[in-house]
Design a protein around this motif. Structure first.
Motif, short mmCIF file in Angstrom:
data_model
loop_
_atom_site.label_atom_id
_atom_site.label_comp_id
_atom_site.label_asym_id
_atom_site.label_seq_id
_atom_site.Cartn_x
_atom_site.Cartn_y
_atom_site.Cartn_z
N ALA A 167 -16.02 -29.33 17.80
CA ALA A 167 -15.63 -29.63 19.27
C ALA A 167 -16.76 -30.53 19.75
CB ALA A 167 -15.26 -28.76 20.26
N ALA A 168 -18.05 -30.03 19.46
CA ALA A 168 -19.25 -30.68 20.08
C ALA A 168 -19.48 -31.94 19.12
CB ALA A 168 -20.37 -29.68 19.96
N PHE A 169 -19.32 -31.88 17.89
CA PHE A 169 -19.55 -32.98 17.06
C PHE A 169 -18.67 -34.12 17.63
CE2 PHE A 169 -17.68 -35.54 13.79
CZ PHE A 169 -18.58 -36.10 13.21
N ARG A 170 -17.32 -33.94 17.95
CA ARG A 170 -16.38 -34.78 18.26
C ARG A 170 -16.84 -35.35 19.52
NH1 ARG A 170 -11.05 -31.56 16.22
NH2 ARG A 170 -10.81 -32.18 14.20
N SER A 171 -17.30 -34.67 20.53
CA SER A 171 -17.72 -35.06 21.98
C SER A 171 -18.61 -35.95 21.77
CB SER A 171 -18.07 -33.68 22.76
OG SER A 171 -17.07 -32.59 22.91
N LEU A 172 -19.74 -35.67 20.96
CA LEU A 172 -20.94 -36.44 20.72
C LEU A 172 -20.38 -37.92 20.40
CD1 LEU A 172 -23.85 -34.27 19.84
CD2 LEU A 172 -23.68 -35.58 22.09
N PHE A 173 -19.70 -37.83 19.21
CA PHE A 173 -19.29 -38.98 18.46
C PHE A 173 -18.29 -39.85 19.03
CE2 PHE A 173 -16.13 -41.33 15.98
CZ PHE A 173 -17.04 -41.97 15.07
N TRP A 174 -17.32 -39.37 19.92
CA TRP A 174 -16.71 -40.35 20.93
C TRP A 174 -17.52 -40.81 22.15
CZ3 TRP A 174 -13.06 -42.75 18.83
CH2 TRP A 174 -12.42 -42.15 17.65
N HIS A 175 -18.66 -39.93 22.67
CA HIS A 175 -19.32 -40.36 23.69
C HIS A 175 -19.97 -41.77 23.09
CE1 HIS A 175 -22.25 -40.33 27.01
NE2 HIS A 175 -23.27 -40.51 26.17
N ALA A 176 -20.61 -41.40 21.96
CA ALA A 176 -21.48 -42.72 21.25
C ALA A 176 -20.50 -43.93 20.84
CB ALA A 176 -22.25 -42.39 20.14
N VAL A 177 -19.20 -43.61 20.52
CA VAL A 177 -18.38 -44.81 20.28
C VAL A 177 -18.08 -45.54 21.66
CG1 VAL A 177 -16.03 -45.33 19.51
CG2 VAL A 177 -17.45 -43.68 18.05
N GLY A 178 -17.86 -44.65 22.89
CA GLY A 178 -17.53 -45.25 23.83
C GLY A 178 -18.65 -46.38 24.33
N PHE A 179 -19.82 -46.12 24.38
CA PHE A 179 -21.01 -46.91 24.62
C PHE A 179 -21.05 -48.01 23.68
CE2 PHE A 179 -22.36 -43.75 27.41
CZ PHE A 179 -23.27 -44.40 28.31
N ALA A 180 -20.92 -47.93 22.43
CA ALA A 180 -20.92 -48.98 21.46
C ALA A 180 -19.68 -49.96 21.70
CB ALA A 180 -20.73 -48.39 20.02
N VAL A 181 -18.49 -49.41 21.77
CA VAL A 181 -17.48 -50.68 21.96
C VAL A 181 -17.48 -51.27 23.52
CG1 VAL A 181 -14.74 -50.48 22.60
CG2 VAL A 181 -16.08 -49.17 20.66
N LEU A 182 -18.02 -50.71 24.61
CA LEU A 182 -17.85 -50.96 25.83
C LEU A 182 -19.08 -52.13 25.89
CD1 LEU A 182 -16.62 -48.24 27.93
CD2 LEU A 182 -15.42 -50.30 27.42
N ARG A 183 -20.18 -51.89 25.37
CA ARG A 183 -21.52 -52.46 25.40
C ARG A 183 -21.27 -53.99 25.70
NH1 ARG A 183 -26.82 -50.72 24.30
NH2 ARG A 183 -28.38 -52.82 24.50
N PRO A 184 -20.36 -54.59 24.65
CA PRO A 184 -20.57 -56.15 24.79
C PRO A 184 -19.66 -56.74 25.99
CG PRO A 184 -20.06 -55.21 22.63
CD PRO A 184 -19.89 -54.10 23.57
N SER A 185 -18.51 -56.01 26.42
CA SER A 185 -17.78 -56.38 27.51
C SER A 185 -18.16 -55.95 28.91
CB SER A 185 -16.33 -55.91 27.16
OG SER A 185 -16.27 -54.76 27.05
N LEU A 186 -18.41 -54.83 28.92
CA LEU A 186 -18.73 -54.13 30.29
C LEU A 186 -20.19 -54.37 30.72
CD1 LEU A 186 -17.86 -52.55 32.66
CD2 LEU A 186 -18.45 -50.37 31.58
N TRP A 187 -21.24 -54.05 29.77
CA TRP A 187 -22.63 -54.05 30.26
C TRP A 187 -22.89 -55.35 30.75
CZ3 TRP A 187 -21.44 -49.90 30.65
CH2 TRP A 187 -21.63 -48.55 29.91
N ALA A 188 -22.53 -56.43 30.17
CA ALA A 188 -22.90 -57.72 30.53
C ALA A 188 -22.35 -58.12 31.93
CB ALA A 188 -22.24 -58.81 29.55
#
Length: 225
Positions: free
Chosen positions: A147-168
Motif C-alpha cells: 500500500a505504501a509503495f502504491r501511494s508513493l508511486f501514484w503520488h510521483a505519477v501525479g506530479f509527473a503527469v500534471l507538471r507540463p499542463s498545470l505548473w506552467a
C-alpha cells in the motif's frame, strides 16, 4: 514522374535493435510522437519496413523498447544523487519517489504511447524492486508495504503527469477572477498565496509528509506527549 528512392541501403543483417531504438528516439525528438511510423523510420534507416518487423513485432513493441531505454538511462545514471543504503529510510523512500517522477517527466509524450507494459523491459522491474525495497526497509509488513509503495508511486505519477499542463499555468489560474468573500471566504483571503510556486519544493515537502504518514505504523508508541 516516378519518384526515385535515393536513400542509402544498408548491408543485409547489419541493422541492430539498438540502432532502431536510437533512430526512433531521434525521429520523435525532431518531429513528435505521431511522426513515428515503421515506414518512415525504415526510410531514415535505409531499410525495407519488413526489416524492422524482424527486430520488433510492431510499433508498440518498438515504443516500449524506447521507453525502457529512457527509463534505464535515468535509473542507472552514475551521476544521479541517491542516498546510501545506510541513509534514513525516509530519505530512501523520498529518493525513490523522486526517481519515478524524474523518469516519467523524462519520457515526455512517450508515456502516452505505451500500450503494453510487457515490452518495457527490465527497467520497470528494477524500478519496482527499488521501491519495494525502500518501503520494506521501513519495517512495514507486506500488505502495508505494498500500500505504501502504491501511494508513493501514484503520488510521483501525479506530479509527473500534471507538471507540463498545470505548473506552467498555476500563477494565472485566479488572475482576473472576482472573488466573493461571502461565498468563498478562505479563497478570497488566501488567493494571493496561491500564485507562483516551486514545484520541486512542493514535491519534496508533500512526499516527505506522505512518507512520514506511511512509516508511522512501523514505529511503536513510546507514550511521548
Amino acid at each position: 514522374m516516378a519518384v526515385v528512392d535515393t536513400a542509402p541501403r544498408r548491408k543485409r543483417g547489419s541493422l541492430t535493435p539498438d540502432e532502431v531504438v536510437a533512430e526512433a528516439g531521434a525521429l520523435i525528438e525532431e518531429s513528435g510522437v505521431d511522426a513515428l511510423t515503421m515506414r518512415r523510420l525504415a526510410e531514415r534507416l535505409g531499410v525495407n519496413p519488413m526489416t524492422l518487423y524482424l527486430r520488433f513485432e510492431n510499433r508498440d513493441e518498438l515504443v516500449g523498447a524506447l521507453v525502457a531505454s529512457r527509463l534505464q538511462q535515468v535509473l542507472v545514471d552514475p551521476d544521479a544523487v541517491r542516498p546510501p543504503a545506510a541513509a534514513p529510510v525516509e530519505d530512501q523512500m523520498v529518493a525513490w519517489a523522486r526517481s519515478v517522477r524524474d523518469a516519467l517527466v523524462g519520457l515526455g509524450p512517450l508515456m502516452s504511447q505505451v500500450r503494453d507494459g510487457r515490452h518495457m523491459g527490465g527497467a520497470v522491474l528494477d524500478l519496482t524492486e527499488r521501491g519495494l525495497a525502500a518501503v520494506k526497509a521501513a519495517g512495514l509488513d507486506d500488505e502495508v508495504a505494498v500500500a505504501a509503495f502504491r501511494s508513493l508511486f501514484w503520488h510521483a505519477v501525479g506530479f509527473a503527469v500534471l507538471r507540463p499542463s498545470l505548473w506552467a499555468h498555476a500563477p494565472e489560474l485566479l488572475e482576473g477572477v472576482e472573488l466573493d468573500a461571502a461565498t468563498h471566504p478562505n479563497l478570497a483571503r488566501l488567493a494571493g498565496e496561491l500564485g507562483a510556486f516551486d514545484p520541486d519544493e512542493l514535491f519534496e515537502r508533500t512526499t516527505r509528509a506522505l512518507v512520514a504518514g506511511l512509516v508511522a505504523p512501523s514505529r511503536p508508541d513510546r507514550g511521548e506527549p
